[in-house]
Enzyme design. Structure first.
Site, PDB file in Angstrom:
ATOM      1  N   ASP A  92       0.829  -1.328  -0.138  1.00 27.89           N
ATOM      2  CA  ASP A  92       0.196   0.168  -0.020  1.00 27.89           C
ATOM      3  C   ASP A  92       0.913   1.281  -0.149  1.00 27.89           C
ATOM      4  O   ASP A  92       2.005   1.270   0.939  1.00 27.89           O
ATOM      5  CB  ASP A  92      -0.821  -0.022   1.235  1.00 27.89           C
ATOM      6  CG  ASP A  92      -2.200  -1.223   1.300  1.00 27.89           C
ATOM      7  OD1 ASP A  92      -1.932  -1.963   0.275  1.00 27.89           O
ATOM      8  OD2 ASP A  92      -2.629  -1.136   2.319  1.00 27.89           O
ATOM      9  N   ASP A 112     -16.038  -4.020  -0.823  1.00 32.15           N
ATOM     10  CA  ASP A 112     -15.530  -3.495   0.772  1.00 32.15           C
ATOM     11  C   ASP A 112     -16.730  -3.718   1.681  1.00 32.15           C
ATOM     12  O   ASP A 112     -17.667  -2.813   1.546  1.00 32.15           O
ATOM     13  CB  ASP A 112     -14.885  -2.309   0.787  1.00 32.15           C
ATOM     14  CG  ASP A 112     -13.531  -2.379   0.165  1.00 32.15           C
ATOM     15  OD1 ASP A 112     -13.017  -3.332   0.006  1.00 32.15           O
ATOM     16  OD2 ASP A 112     -13.197  -1.203  -0.261  1.00 32.15           O
TER      17      ASP A 112
END
EC number: 5.3.1.16
Length: 243
Positions: free
Chosen positions: A10, A129
């Site tokens: 990330d 998500d």
């Protein structure tokens, strides 16, 4: 059935970082993204999951850096973060990554998302998500800060459009090292014929072994992030356990 592990890198402000539950401001820095990705490649990864957090949160982009990372890797890359229109999709695909993940865009601009999953096939996956609430299984949009609708309604719509792959995260688990939500993953797999990739919550090799047992149900692999960076296990150990 083989089971694929995708170690995560990330990226925020040019650095490899990890978040807790996807929240801006909870970053822990791990240094140079290219070095992080190359380390996973050396350890035997076949895929790297590369995320532009600044683009995901709408506060800038690390696209040139990420294109450089993709170019210097020999392994396949799944690229995610801030891909929400034709320009950002084409720029992401132009990095040479194997596939991209759509997030917020698939919820906020359904006509566009339906078109691109049909047009690009295997090169586009959709990130789902999930936040499980009293109102049911809700999708979290825009860096997990707004409600994106009902999981099962969106899944049915994307399936009808021809979506080829889903990346499923239980937002309450991500970055917490509390174990994945196996029940959620099993239910998503039961409701789509497309392969599913798990994300969030993995804390141990045992978690990955448990997930790998769902391979026959359509769970293709798992993204692994914080547990690797925290040293809970090595990628080599994880790969050996799920082979």
């Amino acid at each position: 059935m083989s089971f694929t592990l995708l170690p995560a890198v990330d990226v925020a402000d040019g650095q490899a970082v990890r978040l807790v539950q996807g929240a801006a401001g909870t970053e822990t820095s791990y240094g140079d993204p290219l070095e992080a990705a190359l380390a996973w490649q050396r350890a035997g990864a076949e895929w790297v999951h590369l995320v532009d957090l600044d683009a995901a949160f709408g506060r800038g982009s690390n696209r040139e850096l990420l294109a450089d990372v993709v170019a210097k890797l020999d392994v396949r890359v799944e690229l995610s973060g801030g891909i929400r229109d034709d320009a950002s999709l084409e720029a992401a695909l132009a990095t040479g990554c194997e596939r991209v993940n759509l997030g917020t865009a698939a919820l906020e601009n359904p006509e566009w998302a339906d078109r691109v999953v049909a047009e690009y096939g295997d090169r586009v996956a959709v990130g789902l998500d999930v936040r499980i609430t009293e109102q049911g299984h809700r999708l979290a949009a825009r860096g997990w800060t707004t409600d994106g609708g009902d999981l099962w309604e969106v899944l049915a719509r994307l399936d009808a459009a021809g979506c080829r792959r889903y990346v499923v995260t239980d937002v309450s688990k991500d970055g917490t090292l509390q174990g994945p939500n196996v029940a959620l993953l099993r239910e998503v797999c039961s409701r789509t014929d497309a392969p599913v990739i798990a994300s969030g919550g993995v804390s141990s090799v045992d978690d990955l072994v448990e997930l790998s047992r769902l391979a026959g149900d359509g769970l293709e692999g798992s993204i692994v992030g914080k547990a690797l960076y925290a040293g809970n296990f090595t990628l080599e150990e994880a790969l050996a356990a799920v082979r």
